[in-house]
Design an enzyme around this catalytic site. Structure first.
Site, PDB file in Angstrom:
ATOM      1  N   HIS A 167       7.763  11.726  -6.261  1.00 38.69           N
ATOM      2  CA  HIS A 167       7.001  11.690  -7.449  1.00 38.69           C
ATOM      3  C   HIS A 167       7.257  13.099  -8.288  1.00 38.69           C
ATOM      4  O   HIS A 167       7.689  14.040  -7.448  1.00 38.69           O
ATOM      5  CB  HIS A 167       5.529  11.624  -7.053  1.00 38.69           C
ATOM      6  CG  HIS A 167       4.914  12.488  -6.358  1.00 38.69           C
ATOM      7  ND1 HIS A 167       4.670  13.757  -6.542  1.00 38.69           N
ATOM      8  CD2 HIS A 167       4.664  12.600  -5.164  1.00 38.69           C
ATOM      9  CE1 HIS A 167       4.011  14.504  -5.688  1.00 38.69           C
ATOM     10  NE2 HIS A 167       4.221  13.863  -4.717  1.00 38.69           N
ATOM     11  N   CYS A 183       4.801  13.613   1.018  1.00 37.76           N
ATOM     12  CA  CYS A 183       5.522  13.117  -0.112  1.00 37.76           C
ATOM     13  C   CYS A 183       6.749  13.992  -0.600  1.00 37.76           C
ATOM     14  O   CYS A 183       6.601  15.049  -0.145  1.00 37.76           O
ATOM     15  CB  CYS A 183       4.599  12.753  -1.273  1.00 37.76           C
ATOM     16  SG  CYS A 183       3.466  11.426  -1.019  1.00 37.76           S
TER      17      CYS A 183
END
Length: 214
Positions: A167, A183
Protein backbone atom coordinates in the site's frame (compact mmCIF):
# COMPACT_ATOMS: atom_id res chain seq x y z
CA UNK A 1 5.80 23.18 -2.26
CA UNK A 2 2.77 21.12 -1.25
CA UNK A 3 -0.23 23.32 -0.36
CA UNK A 4 -0.40 23.89 3.40
CA UNK A 5 -3.93 22.46 3.59
CA UNK A 6 -2.76 19.13 2.17
CA UNK A 7 0.40 19.16 4.27
CA UNK A 8 -1.63 19.73 7.44
CA UNK A 9 -3.80 16.70 6.67
CA UNK A 10 -0.72 14.56 6.04
CA UNK A 11 0.87 15.64 9.31
CA UNK A 12 -2.31 14.78 11.18
CA UNK A 13 -1.99 11.21 9.93
CA UNK A 14 1.50 10.60 11.31
CA UNK A 15 0.48 8.85 14.55
CA UNK A 16 -1.41 6.28 12.42
CA UNK A 17 1.61 4.92 10.58
CA UNK A 18 0.27 2.41 8.09
CA UNK A 19 0.25 -1.13 9.49
CA UNK A 20 2.22 0.21 12.42
CA UNK A 21 1.77 -1.05 15.99
CA UNK A 22 3.63 1.28 18.30
CA UNK A 23 6.67 1.06 16.05
CA UNK A 24 9.14 3.95 15.86
CA UNK A 25 7.84 6.74 13.65
CA UNK A 26 10.06 9.54 12.41
CA UNK A 27 8.11 12.72 13.01
CA UNK A 28 9.81 15.88 11.79
CA UNK A 29 8.93 19.53 12.27
CA UNK A 30 6.47 21.05 9.79
CA UNK A 31 9.19 22.79 7.78
CA UNK A 32 11.08 19.51 7.46
CA UNK A 33 7.95 17.65 6.37
CA UNK A 34 7.12 20.31 3.82
CA UNK A 35 10.54 19.81 2.26
CA UNK A 36 9.60 16.25 1.27
CA UNK A 37 6.85 17.38 -1.13
CA UNK A 38 7.16 19.17 -4.45
CA UNK A 39 3.60 19.18 -5.79
CA UNK A 40 0.78 16.82 -6.69
CA UNK A 41 -0.19 14.34 -9.38
CA UNK A 42 -3.80 14.46 -10.63
CA UNK A 43 -5.93 11.61 -9.31
CA UNK A 44 -9.49 10.97 -8.17
CA UNK A 45 -10.96 11.75 -5.71
CA UNK A 46 -7.72 13.28 -4.34
CA UNK A 47 -4.52 14.43 -5.99
CA UNK A 48 -1.47 12.38 -5.04
CA UNK A 49 1.25 14.33 -3.15
CA UNK A 50 4.57 13.99 -4.98
CA UNK A 51 7.81 13.43 -3.08
CA UNK A 52 11.11 15.14 -3.80
CA UNK A 53 13.00 12.05 -4.97
CA UNK A 54 16.35 13.72 -4.39
CA UNK A 55 15.66 13.10 -0.70
CA UNK A 56 15.27 9.34 -1.32
CA UNK A 57 18.33 7.07 -1.35
CA UNK A 58 18.98 6.35 -5.07
CA UNK A 59 18.66 2.63 -4.30
CA UNK A 60 15.00 3.14 -3.42
CA UNK A 61 13.99 5.28 -6.39
CA UNK A 62 11.77 3.63 -8.99
CA UNK A 63 13.90 2.29 -11.85
CA UNK A 64 14.22 -0.49 -14.42
CA UNK A 65 16.94 -2.99 -13.51
CA UNK A 66 18.34 -6.30 -14.74
CA UNK A 67 16.61 -9.29 -13.14
CA UNK A 68 17.73 -12.92 -13.25
CA UNK A 69 15.30 -14.58 -10.85
CA UNK A 70 13.18 -17.58 -11.90
CA UNK A 71 9.81 -15.80 -11.57
CA UNK A 72 7.56 -15.32 -14.57
CA UNK A 73 6.93 -11.84 -16.02
CA UNK A 74 4.12 -10.12 -14.12
CA UNK A 75 5.17 -11.55 -10.74
CA UNK A 76 5.70 -9.21 -7.78
CA UNK A 77 8.77 -10.11 -5.71
CA UNK A 78 9.42 -8.37 -2.39
CA UNK A 79 12.88 -8.67 -0.82
CA UNK A 80 12.22 -7.70 2.79
CA UNK A 81 15.92 -7.59 3.73
CA UNK A 82 16.84 -5.25 0.88
CA UNK A 83 13.57 -3.24 1.21
CA UNK A 84 12.97 -3.61 -2.53
CA UNK A 85 9.96 -4.67 -4.60
CA UNK A 86 10.38 -6.02 -8.13
CA UNK A 87 7.72 -6.28 -10.82
CA UNK A 88 9.23 -8.85 -13.17
CA UNK A 89 9.23 -7.86 -16.85
CA UNK A 90 10.17 -9.61 -20.07
CA UNK A 91 13.74 -9.73 -21.39
CA UNK A 92 15.48 -10.20 -18.05
CA UNK A 93 14.35 -6.91 -16.53
CA UNK A 94 12.18 -5.72 -13.65
CA UNK A 95 10.73 -2.45 -12.45
CA UNK A 96 12.21 -1.94 -8.98
CA UNK A 97 10.64 0.14 -6.22
CA UNK A 98 11.88 1.02 -2.76
CA UNK A 99 9.60 -0.10 0.07
CA UNK A 100 9.24 -0.03 3.84
CA UNK A 101 8.67 -3.38 5.56
CA UNK A 102 7.67 -4.91 8.89
CA UNK A 103 9.87 -4.54 11.93
CA UNK A 104 11.82 -7.55 13.17
CA UNK A 105 9.49 -10.46 13.87
CA UNK A 106 6.50 -8.90 12.09
CA UNK A 107 7.35 -9.35 8.40
CA UNK A 108 5.24 -11.96 6.66
CA UNK A 109 6.99 -14.25 4.15
CA UNK A 110 5.43 -16.54 1.61
CA UNK A 111 3.57 -16.76 -1.69
CA UNK A 112 0.20 -15.09 -2.14
CA UNK A 113 -1.92 -13.51 -4.83
CA UNK A 114 -3.47 -10.09 -5.21
CA UNK A 115 -7.02 -10.92 -4.12
CA UNK A 116 -8.41 -7.45 -4.60
CA UNK A 117 -7.33 -3.87 -5.19
CA UNK A 118 -8.40 -0.61 -3.58
CA UNK A 119 -8.30 3.05 -4.66
CA UNK A 120 -7.90 5.46 -1.71
CA UNK A 121 -9.06 2.55 0.49
CA UNK A 122 -10.50 2.61 3.98
CA UNK A 123 -8.21 1.39 6.77
CA UNK A 124 -8.93 -0.58 9.91
CA UNK A 125 -6.48 -2.11 12.41
CA UNK A 126 -6.02 -5.86 12.81
CA UNK A 127 -6.80 -7.52 16.13
CA UNK A 128 -3.07 -7.73 16.85
CA UNK A 129 -2.62 -4.01 16.26
CA UNK A 130 -5.53 -3.21 18.58
CA UNK A 131 -4.09 -5.47 21.29
CA UNK A 132 -0.80 -3.55 21.07
CA UNK A 133 -2.44 -0.14 20.83
CA UNK A 134 -6.08 -0.10 22.11
CA UNK A 135 -6.43 3.60 21.29
CA UNK A 136 -6.25 3.03 17.52
CA UNK A 137 -9.41 4.14 15.70
CA UNK A 138 -11.42 1.21 14.34
CA UNK A 139 -11.96 2.77 10.93
CA UNK A 140 -10.32 5.51 8.91
CA UNK A 141 -12.01 6.41 5.65
CA UNK A 142 -9.92 6.67 2.51
CA UNK A 143 -8.19 9.97 1.90
CA UNK A 144 -5.00 11.94 2.35
CA UNK A 145 -4.95 11.14 6.06
CA UNK A 146 -5.46 7.40 5.56
CA UNK A 147 -2.60 5.03 6.53
CA UNK A 148 -3.08 2.91 3.38
CA UNK A 149 -2.43 5.86 1.09
CA UNK A 150 -3.61 6.18 -2.49
CA UNK A 151 -3.82 2.49 -3.38
CA UNK A 152 -3.69 -0.95 -1.76
CA UNK A 153 -3.12 -4.47 -3.04
CA UNK A 154 -4.71 -7.02 -0.68
CA UNK A 155 -2.86 -10.33 -0.36
CA UNK A 156 -4.84 -13.58 -0.36
CA UNK A 157 -4.06 -17.27 0.05
CA UNK A 158 -6.61 -19.91 -0.88
CA UNK A 159 -9.25 -17.25 -1.43
CA UNK A 160 -8.76 -15.81 2.07
CA UNK A 161 -7.54 -12.33 2.95
CA UNK A 162 -4.37 -12.82 5.04
CA UNK A 163 -4.47 -9.19 6.28
CA UNK A 164 -1.18 -8.15 4.66
CA UNK A 165 -1.13 -5.37 2.12
CA UNK A 166 1.11 -3.60 -0.35
CA UNK A 167 0.00 0.00 0.00
CA UNK A 168 0.88 3.68 -0.15
CA UNK A 169 2.12 5.83 2.70
CA UNK A 170 2.17 9.48 3.73
CA UNK A 171 5.53 8.85 5.44
CA UNK A 172 8.08 8.95 2.62
CA UNK A 173 10.96 8.85 5.11
CA UNK A 174 9.86 5.31 6.04
CA UNK A 175 10.88 3.91 2.64
CA UNK A 176 13.90 1.70 3.19
CA UNK A 177 13.02 1.27 6.86
CA UNK A 178 11.80 -1.72 8.88
CA UNK A 179 9.05 -0.40 11.16
CA UNK A 180 5.55 -1.55 10.18
CA UNK A 181 3.50 -4.44 11.55
CA UNK A 182 4.22 -6.44 8.43
CA UNK A 183 2.67 -4.65 5.48
CA UNK A 184 4.77 -3.43 2.57
CA UNK A 185 4.55 0.33 2.09
CA UNK A 186 5.48 2.36 -0.98
CA UNK A 187 5.53 6.00 -1.98
CA UNK A 188 2.00 6.92 -3.02
CA UNK A 189 3.15 7.74 -6.55
CA UNK A 190 4.87 4.33 -6.75
CA UNK A 191 1.88 2.31 -5.54
CA UNK A 192 -0.28 4.17 -8.10
CA UNK A 193 2.20 3.08 -10.78
CA UNK A 194 2.34 -0.54 -9.57
CA UNK A 195 -1.45 -0.69 -9.16
CA UNK A 196 -1.91 0.29 -12.80
CA UNK A 197 0.37 -2.55 -13.96
CA UNK A 198 -0.94 -5.58 -12.04
CA UNK A 199 -4.34 -7.29 -12.19
CA UNK A 200 -6.18 -9.21 -9.50
CA UNK A 201 -4.65 -12.69 -9.44
CA UNK A 202 -1.04 -11.49 -9.69
CA UNK A 203 1.40 -13.74 -7.83
CA UNK A 204 3.28 -12.08 -4.96
CA UNK A 205 6.44 -13.62 -3.49
CA UNK A 206 7.71 -12.11 -0.22
CA UNK A 207 11.12 -13.47 0.74
CA UNK A 208 14.34 -12.91 2.61
CA UNK A 209 17.31 -11.68 0.58
CA UNK A 210 18.56 -14.31 -1.85
CA UNK A 211 15.97 -16.89 -0.77
CA UNK A 212 13.41 -17.41 -3.50
CA UNK A 213 11.97 -20.46 -1.78
CA UNK A 214 10.38 -19.43 1.52
Amino acid sequence: MLPRRILTVLLAALPLAACNARGPVKVAAMDEDAAWYIGTMPDQPYDVPLVDRSRIDPKYRRQVVAYNGPEKPGTIVVDIDERLLYLVQDNGEAIRYGVGVGKQGFSWKGVATVGRKGVWPDWGPTATMVSLNPDLPRLRKGGLDNPLGARALYLYQGGRDILFRIHGTSEPWSIGEQLSSGCVRMLNEDIVDLYSRVPVGTTVLVKRHGKFRV
